[in-house]
Motif scaffolding. Sequence first.
Motif, PDB file in Angstrom:
ATOM      1  N   VAL A 171      16.761  17.170  -7.361  1.00 40.55           N
ATOM      2  CA  VAL A 171      16.196  17.366  -8.968  1.00 40.55           C
ATOM      3  C   VAL A 171      14.900  18.185  -8.658  1.00 40.55           C
ATOM      4  O   VAL A 171      13.817  17.688  -8.007  1.00 40.55           O
ATOM      5  CB  VAL A 171      15.484  15.956  -9.595  1.00 40.55           C
ATOM      6  N   VAL A 172      14.754  19.211  -9.340  1.00 44.18           N
ATOM      7  CA  VAL A 172      13.614  20.198  -9.262  1.00 44.18           C
ATOM      8  C   VAL A 172      12.860  20.210 -10.688  1.00 44.18           C
ATOM      9  O   VAL A 172      13.334  20.097 -11.840  1.00 44.18           O
ATOM     10  CB  VAL A 172      14.150  21.706  -9.270  1.00 44.18           C
ATOM     11  N   LEU A 173      11.335  20.067 -10.493  1.00 44.00           N
ATOM     12  CA  LEU A 173      10.722  19.685 -11.826  1.00 44.00           C
ATOM     13  C   LEU A 173       9.602  20.924 -11.356  1.00 44.00           C
ATOM     14  O   LEU A 173       8.617  20.612 -10.419  1.00 44.00           O
ATOM     15  CB  LEU A 173      10.132  18.466 -11.845  1.00 44.00           C
ATOM     16  N   ARG A 174       9.392  21.757 -12.266  1.00 46.34           N
ATOM     17  CA  ARG A 174       8.499  22.749 -12.203  1.00 46.34           C
ATOM     18  C   ARG A 174       7.947  23.229 -13.430  1.00 46.34           C
ATOM     19  O   ARG A 174       8.357  23.564 -14.398  1.00 46.34           O
ATOM     20  CB  ARG A 174       9.178  24.198 -11.489  1.00 46.34           C
ATOM     21  N   SER A 181      20.917  10.133  -1.044  1.00 47.73           N
ATOM     22  CA  SER A 181      19.518   9.760  -1.686  1.00 47.73           C
ATOM     23  C   SER A 181      18.913  10.845  -2.589  1.00 47.73           C
ATOM     24  O   SER A 181      18.869  12.182  -1.913  1.00 47.73           O
ATOM     25  CB  SER A 181      18.628   9.182  -0.522  1.00 47.73           C
ATOM     26  N   PRO A 182      18.307  10.481  -3.492  1.00 47.82           N
ATOM     27  CA  PRO A 182      17.668  11.439  -4.390  1.00 47.82           C
ATOM     28  C   PRO A 182      16.325  12.180  -3.673  1.00 47.82           C
ATOM     29  O   PRO A 182      15.717  11.396  -3.074  1.00 47.82           O
ATOM     30  CB  PRO A 182      17.271  10.630  -5.689  1.00 47.82           C
ATOM     31  N   ILE A 183      16.349  13.299  -4.062  1.00 41.05           N
ATOM     32  CA  ILE A 183      15.127  14.313  -3.425  1.00 41.05           C
ATOM     33  C   ILE A 183      14.505  14.779  -4.602  1.00 41.05           C
ATOM     34  O   ILE A 183      15.140  15.816  -5.360  1.00 41.05           O
ATOM     35  CB  ILE A 183      15.566  15.239  -2.652  1.00 41.05           C
ATOM     36  N   PHE A 184      13.067  14.571  -4.981  1.00 41.67           N
ATOM     37  CA  PHE A 184      12.505  15.434  -5.921  1.00 41.67           C
ATOM     38  C   PHE A 184      11.613  16.532  -5.493  1.00 41.67           C
ATOM     39  O   PHE A 184      11.056  16.054  -4.453  1.00 41.67           O
ATOM     40  CB  PHE A 184      11.642  14.436  -6.712  1.00 41.67           C
ATOM     41  N   TYR A 185      11.765  17.703  -5.829  1.00 47.00           N
ATOM     42  CA  TYR A 185      11.127  18.726  -5.642  1.00 47.00           C
ATOM     43  C   TYR A 185      10.004  19.169  -6.513  1.00 47.00           C
ATOM     44  O   TYR A 185      10.402  19.571  -8.055  1.00 47.00           O
ATOM     45  CB  TYR A 185      11.705  19.978  -5.161  1.00 47.00           C
ATOM     46  N   PHE A 242       0.811  -1.122   0.045  1.00 46.70           N
ATOM     47  CA  PHE A 242       0.090   0.017  -0.107  1.00 46.70           C
ATOM     48  C   PHE A 242       0.812   0.928  -0.124  1.00 46.70           C
ATOM     49  O   PHE A 242       1.674   1.582   1.086  1.00 46.70           O
ATOM     50  CB  PHE A 242      -0.760  -0.059   1.056  1.00 46.70           C
ATOM     51  N   LEU A 243       0.861   1.738  -1.375  1.00 47.44           N
ATOM     52  CA  LEU A 243       2.246   2.731  -1.394  1.00 47.44           C
ATOM     53  C   LEU A 243       1.834   4.312  -0.835  1.00 47.44           C
ATOM     54  O   LEU A 243       2.761   4.860  -0.457  1.00 47.44           O
ATOM     55  CB  LEU A 243       2.385   2.836  -2.890  1.00 47.44           C
ATOM     56  N   TRP A 244       0.623   4.535  -0.537  1.00 46.56           N
ATOM     57  CA  TRP A 244       0.137   5.867  -0.283  1.00 46.56           C
ATOM     58  C   TRP A 244       0.691   5.971   1.290  1.00 46.56           C
ATOM     59  O   TRP A 244      -0.081   5.376   2.138  1.00 46.56           O
ATOM     60  CB  TRP A 244      -1.426   6.178  -0.333  1.00 46.56           C
ATOM     61  N   LEU A 245       1.393   6.937   1.576  1.00 45.98           N
ATOM     62  CA  LEU A 245       1.959   7.102   3.041  1.00 45.98           C
ATOM     63  C   LEU A 245       1.308   8.369   3.206  1.00 45.98           C
ATOM     64  O   LEU A 245       1.399   9.606   2.531  1.00 45.98           O
ATOM     65  CB  LEU A 245       3.234   7.022   2.950  1.00 45.98           C
ATOM     66  N   ALA A 246       1.025   8.509   4.652  1.00 53.09           N
ATOM     67  CA  ALA A 246       0.583   9.845   4.945  1.00 53.09           C
ATOM     68  C   ALA A 246       1.652  10.948   4.719  1.00 53.09           C
ATOM     69  O   ALA A 246       2.749  10.418   5.127  1.00 53.09           O
ATOM     70  CB  ALA A 246       0.261   9.906   6.469  1.00 53.09           C
ATOM     71  N   VAL A 247       1.258  12.076   4.409  1.00 53.47           N
ATOM     72  CA  VAL A 247       2.116  13.157   4.187  1.00 53.47           C
ATOM     73  C   VAL A 247       3.187  13.221   5.389  1.00 53.47           C
ATOM     74  O   VAL A 247       2.653  13.723   6.490  1.00 53.47           O
ATOM     75  CB  VAL A 247       1.679  14.346   3.822  1.00 53.47           C
ATOM     76  N   GLY A 248       4.278  13.246   5.428  1.00 54.28           N
ATOM     77  CA  GLY A 248       5.393  13.534   6.300  1.00 54.28           C
ATOM     78  C   GLY A 248       5.448  12.082   7.080  1.00 54.28           C
ATOM     79  O   GLY A 248       6.596  12.284   8.037  1.00 54.28           O
ATOM     80  N   ALA A 249       4.692  11.059   6.810  1.00 53.01           N
ATOM     81  CA  ALA A 249       5.322   9.825   7.691  1.00 53.01           C
ATOM     82  C   ALA A 249       6.611   9.183   7.362  1.00 53.01           C
ATOM     83  O   ALA A 249       7.042   9.569   6.055  1.00 53.01           O
ATOM     84  CB  ALA A 249       3.981   8.834   7.623  1.00 53.01           C
ATOM     85  N   ALA A 250       6.946   8.494   8.056  1.00 56.91           N
ATOM     86  CA  ALA A 250       8.368   8.003   7.692  1.00 56.91           C
ATOM     87  C   ALA A 250       8.146   6.847   6.756  1.00 56.91           C
ATOM     88  O   ALA A 250       7.265   6.151   6.510  1.00 56.91           O
ATOM     89  CB  ALA A 250       8.833   7.034   8.981  1.00 56.91           C
ATOM     90  N   ALA A 251       9.210   6.506   5.817  1.00 56.59           N
ATOM     91  CA  ALA A 251       9.215   5.717   4.769  1.00 56.59           C
ATOM     92  C   ALA A 251      10.553   4.874   4.874  1.00 56.59           C
ATOM     93  O   ALA A 251      11.538   5.189   5.390  1.00 56.59           O
ATOM     94  CB  ALA A 251       8.911   6.450   3.461  1.00 56.59           C
ATOM     95  N   ALA A 252      10.529   3.869   4.010  1.00 54.70           N
ATOM     96  CA  ALA A 252      11.694   3.589   3.795  1.00 54.70           C
ATOM     97  C   ALA A 252      12.953   4.088   3.012  1.00 54.70           C
ATOM     98  O   ALA A 252      12.649   4.975   2.485  1.00 54.70           O
ATOM     99  CB  ALA A 252      11.611   1.930   2.682  1.00 54.70           C
ATOM    100  N   ARG A 253      14.043   3.955   3.610  1.00 54.61           N
ATOM    101  CA  ARG A 253      15.172   4.742   3.102  1.00 54.61           C
ATOM    102  C   ARG A 253      15.568   4.506   1.668  1.00 54.61           C
ATOM    103  O   ARG A 253      15.471   3.444   1.026  1.00 54.61           O
ATOM    104  CB  ARG A 253      16.511   4.121   3.818  1.00 54.61           C
ATOM    105  N   GLY A 254      15.419   5.777   0.937  1.00 56.46           N
ATOM    106  CA  GLY A 254      15.502   5.729  -0.411  1.00 56.46           C
ATOM    107  C   GLY A 254      15.225   7.376  -0.934  1.00 56.46           C
ATOM    108  O   GLY A 254      15.463   8.286  -0.147  1.00 56.46           O
ATOM    109  N   ALA A 255      14.449   7.230  -2.044  1.00 55.96           N
ATOM    110  CA  ALA A 255      14.193   8.810  -2.677  1.00 55.96           C
ATOM    111  C   ALA A 255      13.270   9.290  -1.735  1.00 55.96           C
ATOM    112  O   ALA A 255      12.374   8.947  -1.206  1.00 55.96           O
ATOM    113  CB  ALA A 255      13.706   8.419  -3.980  1.00 55.96           C
ATOM    114  N   THR A 256      13.190  10.631  -1.859  1.00 56.79           N
ATOM    115  CA  THR A 256      12.089  11.598  -1.288  1.00 56.79           C
ATOM    116  C   THR A 256      11.440  12.308  -2.212  1.00 56.79           C
ATOM    117  O   THR A 256      12.218  12.849  -3.067  1.00 56.79           O
ATOM    118  CB  THR A 256      12.857  12.270  -0.004  1.00 56.79           C
ATOM    119  N   VAL A 257      10.188  12.432  -2.057  1.00 59.15           N
ATOM    120  CA  VAL A 257       9.593  13.225  -3.202  1.00 59.15           C
ATOM    121  C   VAL A 257       8.776  14.584  -2.408  1.00 59.15           C
ATOM    122  O   VAL A 257       8.081  14.287  -1.324  1.00 59.15           O
ATOM    123  CB  VAL A 257       8.342  12.768  -4.022  1.00 59.15           C
TER     124      VAL A 257
END
Length: 784
Positions: free
Chosen positions: A110-113, A74-78, A15-30
Amino acid sequence: MSPSWSDRVGRTSIFLWLAVGAAAARGATVVIPAAAAPEEIQAAEELRHVWLIGTGSGAQLRREDAHAEKGDSSPIFYLGETRLAQAQAPLPPGIGEDGFRVRTLPGSRVVLRGASGTATVLAADWYAQHGMGARWFMPGPTGEVVPSLTAWSPAALDRVVEPAFVSREFSGLDEAGKEWARRNGLHGTLPHAHAMRELFPAALFAAHPDWFPLLEGRRYRPVSPKDYDWQPNLALPEVAAHAAGEADAYFAAHPGAGAMSLSINDSIRFDQSAATLRARGPLRWFRGRPDYSDLVFGFMNRVADDLRQSSRGKLLNAYAYYWCENAPSFPVRENIVPWLTADRSQWYDRAFRREDRALMVRWCRSGARIVGIYDYLYGAPFLVPRETTRLTAESIAFAHKAGVRAYAAEAYPSWGLDGPKLWVAAQLLWNPGQSVDALLDDYYSHFWGESGPSMRRFYEGCAKAWSRQPGPASWLKYYRDEDQAGLFPPSLCARLRSCIEDARAMAKSPELAARVDLVSRAFAVTERFSAFCALRTALSLAASAPAVDRAKAQELIQDNRRARTDFEAAYTGAAKAGAMAPIDIGPYLLDDPAPEMEARLRQQPPGFLAVAGPSDQGWRTLKTPPRLDDLTFTWSTSPWFGRGEPVKGRAIEVATDSAGRGVVTYRNCKLEHLQQWSGAIPGLRYEVSVGVHGRVSPGNQTYLMINWMDAKYRYIGRPSADRLPGGDWSKGKVLIAAGTAPPGAAFIGVAIYACNQAGGDYASFSDLSFRAWGLPIGRPGSGN
């Protein structure tokens, strides 16, 4: 979340939908803005989905400033309007609504605007493909390819991306198909549709009858709000003023809208008054059809001129369609967006390709600020592979070079047959300068893997079959026409089947095997369809042979019925599996030469009844008008009703044979029929025959038909027909259509048709015969 997204979640059991701001597995951040818009959340879920498939672990989703940034690599996407994006990725002035900026910053950020919310979603999908290697070759998990991202890190990039075509749209897609389209960058920004029925509703007739067309001497009143088979009186200034008022009202109610549709109805029934003929100008022809472009785009110009000042910058979309495909003899207003409608799968015909290219150039010089092209990339309802990838690519590249900036196509894909066509087209709508060969290499290597060489041979064989078809180009050639099966005869089907089986043998993974199976199921429809059509033609030819072997004839009838059953079963299975688009295959079953052969085999008549049939069966009183021009649709009314489509060179002749009976001949006809209705009795078996001499080229549909109506003049049951096979029939043939009147039938219609006649084609009908036998429904012994 879309249904296809939910399907993937179920498939991976995460179940991929995580509450905004909740902890997740180590890896990318969006990262999304603190007050994220729905599109920004959607863009985030796109990247999280790709990350999950590529790494097997979820990507953390958080709102900006919810947590401190990580200190690792770890990659961070904005995404979207984050403060970081506003500071580090400013958008250039004048960027289009689908444009976006992609920028890599230190720390694997990575910034995507996007210039709009939709553009941010497009940016996420674009980056998933061009920055992370994801591909969506067809809808759903079967069409998705995501490489391993476990060791991935973002490459240095700072780029503003805008699509080459400002509007990019395929119609006829289901929900999964719409998701596929968005992921491949499709977004229709310019509304276009047949619109006159809505702008001039039938209810206006009472107050403004003169706004509606004068047709064959009578003012036409739409029969219902859904009636679209007419055009308003486009020459009348008040009609343009009303359309402008409707446009002003629309833009006032929707201040954010930049465009609306002003396209004509899907009809060739234009007003025939003297004022309209003056606006049309001297009768000219384009692509064999009357040229009404000056009338239609003169009206469009008046509407543009009548707009309020507040609406003057808005766009008016208008189809350059059928009788108004040609560029007019005068400039059009810059805010009119003409959409050039043509079937560019016909670019295999060099003459048509030259003509279509020249037309694009003329329209791009017409004064319009934006020009669009409208194509037909079917898909359904075709039952054979319509593999036109290179033809489509060539037309897109040329159109953009000529100045075209909007694109739409009817797709209705059968994904098991349509191969790389739609995916390649979607890529080219962003960048038409790409190498088609490179795109196809991408498709075959990433989608088909080890089966790629075999599948390339399959689709290239299909493309050759389409591009080497006989005869000149014509509008939507083979649309709902069984002659398309002739492009894929059983011998070719066998060679193409071997490619599929080679691909199946090479497939190493369940995912690849599923893709091959999808194509296999769809192509099985083509094979069964081809076999059925070949047997049906063989039966028709045997019925016309000088001598008939009874045993062989009975065997051929049975083989024909089995082939039909096999075809229907193959189609039903493929449609259920999603390999073929759902359609009504009834038009492909209409032709039935079995009654022809059965009549040859009968030693004695089966007790024919004396029934009232059509009047003047010998066509002794039938007459044709002195000339057939753009105003002549109906050419006979009683007792036979004759009607057809005006085209250049159309000829209908009625002569008298030695017995004083009429002989009706069609030449150069696009869609012509002669019909009469007479009484029918439910349960009786009716048989109608007619003699015919003629010449039939591929795509020419010449046939005898019977159909049924109830007492309220509603069509019921299935029609029956006997079609004249392709070839030279100067020595003649008898066509026989037979069927049992269904329950509730009150009338039987008898008609002779000729459609899509090419140069040298003709059909001469004579010796009509009408008979019936059996027991009416409800009579003793009828079983009812």
